[in-house]
Design a protein around this motif. Structure first.
Motif, mmCIF file in Angstrom:
data_model
loop_
_atom_site.group_PDB
_atom_site.id
_atom_site.type_symbol
_atom_site.label_atom_id
_atom_site.label_comp_id
_atom_site.label_asym_id
_atom_site.label_seq_id
_atom_site.Cartn_x
_atom_site.Cartn_y
_atom_site.Cartn_z
ATOM 1 N N TYR A 88 -17.666 139.204 26.813
ATOM 2 C CA TYR A 88 -18.003 139.706 25.478
ATOM 3 C C TYR A 88 -19.185 138.879 24.973
ATOM 4 N N GLY A 89 -20.113 139.505 24.259
ATOM 5 C CA GLY A 89 -21.234 138.728 23.740
ATOM 6 C C GLY A 89 -21.929 139.421 22.580
ATOM 7 N N THR A 90 -22.590 138.609 21.744
ATOM 8 C CA THR A 90 -23.305 139.108 20.557
ATOM 9 C C THR A 90 -24.791 139.233 20.853
ATOM 10 N N PRO A 91 -25.358 140.451 20.783
ATOM 11 C CA PRO A 91 -26.813 140.583 20.983
ATOM 12 C C PRO A 91 -27.560 139.850 19.868
ATOM 13 N N GLU A 104 -0.815 137.676 28.333
ATOM 14 C CA GLU A 104 -1.990 136.796 28.402
ATOM 15 C C GLU A 104 -2.618 136.613 27.020
ATOM 16 N N ARG A 105 -2.693 137.716 26.267
ATOM 17 C CA ARG A 105 -3.285 137.651 24.922
ATOM 18 C C ARG A 105 -2.428 136.768 24.002
ATOM 19 N N LEU A 106 -1.096 136.841 24.163
ATOM 20 C CA LEU A 106 -0.211 136.030 23.311
ATOM 21 C C LEU A 106 -0.328 134.546 23.659
ATOM 22 N N LEU A 120 -26.449 135.596 21.430
ATOM 23 C CA LEU A 120 -26.288 134.491 20.487
ATOM 24 C C LEU A 120 -25.132 133.608 20.941
ATOM 25 N N GLU A 121 -24.094 134.245 21.456
ATOM 26 C CA GLU A 121 -22.935 133.546 22.025
ATOM 27 C C GLU A 121 -22.272 134.507 22.980
ATOM 28 N N HIS A 122 -21.419 133.979 23.842
ATOM 29 C CA HIS A 122 -20.684 134.857 24.748
ATOM 30 C C HIS A 122 -19.420 134.155 25.218
ATOM 31 N N ALA A 123 -18.434 134.937 25.645
ATOM 32 C CA ALA A 123 -17.180 134.342 26.104
ATOM 33 C C ALA A 123 -16.514 135.268 27.098
ATOM 34 N N CYS A 124 -15.654 134.662 27.921
ATOM 35 C CA CYS A 124 -14.843 135.451 28.824
ATOM 36 C C CYS A 124 -13.448 135.490 28.211
ATOM 37 N N PHE A 125 -12.918 136.670 27.979
ATOM 38 C CA PHE A 125 -11.606 136.795 27.331
ATOM 39 C C PHE A 125 -10.727 137.672 28.205
ATOM 40 N N VAL A 126 -9.631 137.091 28.701
ATOM 41 C CA VAL A 126 -8.683 137.804 29.565
ATOM 42 C C VAL A 126 -9.434 138.610 30.648
ATOM 43 N N GLU A 176 -17.506 139.866 14.737
ATOM 44 C CA GLU A 176 -16.046 139.836 14.894
ATOM 45 C C GLU A 176 -15.812 139.298 16.300
ATOM 46 N N ILE A 177 -15.575 138.002 16.405
ATOM 47 C CA ILE A 177 -15.571 137.359 17.726
ATOM 48 C C ILE A 177 -14.421 136.367 17.877
ATOM 49 N N GLU A 178 -14.140 135.962 19.117
ATOM 50 C CA GLU A 178 -13.050 135.021 19.332
ATOM 51 C C GLU A 178 -13.527 133.568 19.139
ATOM 52 N N GLU A 238 -17.576 150.677 18.474
ATOM 53 C CA GLU A 238 -16.704 149.488 18.612
ATOM 54 C C GLU A 238 -17.414 148.428 19.451
ATOM 55 N N TYR A 239 -18.009 148.869 20.541
ATOM 56 C CA TYR A 239 -18.729 147.983 21.468
ATOM 57 C C TYR A 239 -19.831 148.774 22.146
ATOM 58 N N PHE A 240 -20.758 148.037 22.774
ATOM 59 C CA PHE A 240 -21.602 148.626 23.806
ATOM 60 C C PHE A 240 -20.889 148.298 25.112
ATOM 61 N N SER A 266 -12.920 135.798 12.742
ATOM 62 C CA SER A 266 -12.356 135.433 14.026
ATOM 63 C C SER A 266 -10.842 135.335 13.909
ATOM 64 N N GLY A 267 -10.201 134.995 15.023
ATOM 65 C CA GLY A 267 -8.739 134.905 15.021
ATOM 66 C C GLY A 267 -8.206 135.563 16.276
ATOM 67 N N PRO A 268 -6.913 135.410 16.555
ATOM 68 C CA PRO A 268 -6.368 135.930 17.804
ATOM 69 C C PRO A 268 -6.446 137.455 17.920
ATOM 70 N N THR A 325 -17.721 143.973 28.875
ATOM 71 C CA THR A 325 -17.542 144.576 30.198
ATOM 72 C C THR A 325 -16.131 145.154 30.337
ATOM 73 N N ARG A 326 -15.309 145.073 29.266
ATOM 74 C CA ARG A 326 -13.958 145.631 29.407
ATOM 75 C C ARG A 326 -13.991 147.154 29.319
ATOM 76 N N GLU A 327 -12.889 147.762 29.759
ATOM 77 C CA GLU A 327 -12.845 149.231 29.740
ATOM 78 C C GLU A 327 -12.716 149.757 28.323
HETATM 79 P P1 5GP Z 1 -10.664 143.288 22.468
HETATM 80 O O1 5GP Z 1 -10.647 143.444 23.957
HETATM 81 O O2 5GP Z 1 -9.252 143.194 21.881
HETATM 82 O O3 5GP Z 1 -11.529 144.301 21.770
HETATM 83 O O4 5GP Z 1 -11.339 141.872 22.154
HETATM 84 C C1 5GP Z 1 -10.838 140.697 22.721
HETATM 85 C C2 5GP Z 1 -11.331 139.508 21.927
HETATM 86 O O5 5GP Z 1 -12.744 139.366 22.099
HETATM 87 C C3 5GP Z 1 -11.100 139.662 20.419
HETATM 88 O O6 5GP Z 1 -10.624 138.424 19.911
HETATM 89 C C4 5GP Z 1 -12.476 139.995 19.906
HETATM 90 O O7 5GP Z 1 -12.683 139.579 18.568
HETATM 91 C C5 5GP Z 1 -13.329 139.169 20.830
HETATM 92 N N1 5GP Z 1 -14.741 139.595 20.856
HETATM 93 C C6 5GP Z 1 -15.273 140.819 20.629
HETATM 94 N N2 5GP Z 1 -16.601 140.795 20.716
HETATM 95 C C7 5GP Z 1 -16.947 139.519 20.990
HETATM 96 C C8 5GP Z 1 -18.196 138.843 21.170
HETATM 97 O O8 5GP Z 1 -19.287 139.396 21.102
HETATM 98 N N3 5GP Z 1 -18.129 137.526 21.441
HETATM 99 C C9 5GP Z 1 -16.954 136.831 21.524
HETATM 100 N N4 5GP Z 1 -17.016 135.534 21.763
HETATM 101 N N5 5GP Z 1 -15.769 137.436 21.349
HETATM 102 C C10 5GP Z 1 -15.763 138.750 21.078
#
Ligand code: 5GP
Ligand code: ADP
Length: 197
Positions: free
Chosen positions: A81-84, A149-151, A71-77, A101-103, A52-54, A10-12, A40-42
């Motif tokens: 994002y979520g782990t199956p 926003e990411r910073l 298993l977990e999920h989050a809204c990022f910017v 690899e998650i936030e 890289e992702y589904f 994990s990490g920024p 759900t990001r582009e």
């Molecule tokens: P990016 O859009 O740069 O690929 O990802 C944005 C952030 O979401 C990164 O910190 C990345 O590690 C995180 N991320 C990617 N997949 C997941 C996920 O399944 N769950 C969570 N919580 N974060 C994720």
């Protein structure tokens, strides 16, 4: 057969998680399997669906959540994002050491949900905030608003590193990857010895 570890890197955003994870996975003796997340990001240029992702729609994401398959999920910017859960669990039961690899918010959910000793949480820290900004800008995958926003988010995330078992500085890809390989080797050994006790 012993269940595999769950390893969280994990990490920024922009610190180098993807780069380091790929370097860490070059050691076949660690028996690693990478858990591809839903988002759900582009799709960025060069990214491949399923690698890289589904890349899923909001509806598909919500359906997975409703079925209890995250298993977990989050809204990022602004994106989800979520782990199956099904695949990660299946691979761990086969004895593979699964890498997420998650936030940060997602990590806290995993640590809360899986209180077992088999979770290895690693926070990747940039050498400095200036380095982080340079890496995000150098990657050229986001517009200015998204970079800002990411910073902003990164500052908060870096303050949460104390929740992790290990903090590793990504000063050089080779050095940081080798430190993480050492951590994983040690954790595999620890899990083995606690099983034989
Ligand atoms: P990016 O859009 O740069 O690929 O990802 C944005 C952030 O979401 C990164 O910190 C990345 O590690 C995180 N991320 C990617 N997949 C997941 C996920 O399944 N769950 C969570 N919580 N974060 C994720
Ligand atoms: P994340 O997955 O955390 O968002 P990336 O792996 O995409 O980060 O890395 C962001 C940028 O930083 C990429 O351009 C990558 O090549 C670069 N990078 C990664 N690690 C280092 C490092 N140790 N030194 C310099 N640049 C790095």
């Amino acid at each position: 057969m012993a269940k595999g570890l769950l390893i969280i890197i994990s990490g920024p955003s922009g610190v180098g998680k993807g780069t380091i994870r790929q370097a860490v996975m070059k050691d076949p003796s660690l028996n690693l399997w990478y858990s591809v997340s839903l988002t759900t990001r582009e799709q960025r240029p060069g990214e491949v669906d399923g690698r890289e992702y589904f890349f899923v729609s909001e509806k598909e994401f919500a359906d997975n959540l409703k079925r209890g398959n995250l298993l977990e999920h989050a809204c990022f910017v602004g994106h989800h994002y979520g782990t199956p859960l099904d695949k990660a669990e299946e691979k761990r039961l086969e004895g593979r050491n699964v890498i997420l690899e998650i936030e940060v918010n997602g990590t806290l959910q995993v640590l809360d949900r899986l209180k077992d000793q088999d979770v290895v949480s690693i926070f990747l820290m940039p050498p400095s905030f200036q380095d982080l900004e340079a890496r995000i800008r150098g990657r050229c995958t986001e517009g200015e608003k998204c970079i800002e926003e990411r910073l902003k988010k990164a500052k908060k995330e870096m303050g949460m590193s104390a929740h992790y078992k290990y903090v590793v500085t990504n000063d050089s890809v080779e050095r940081a990857a080798s430190e993480i390989q050492g951590i994983i080797r040690k954790e595999i050994e620890l899990a083995r010895s606690s099983m034989t006790k």
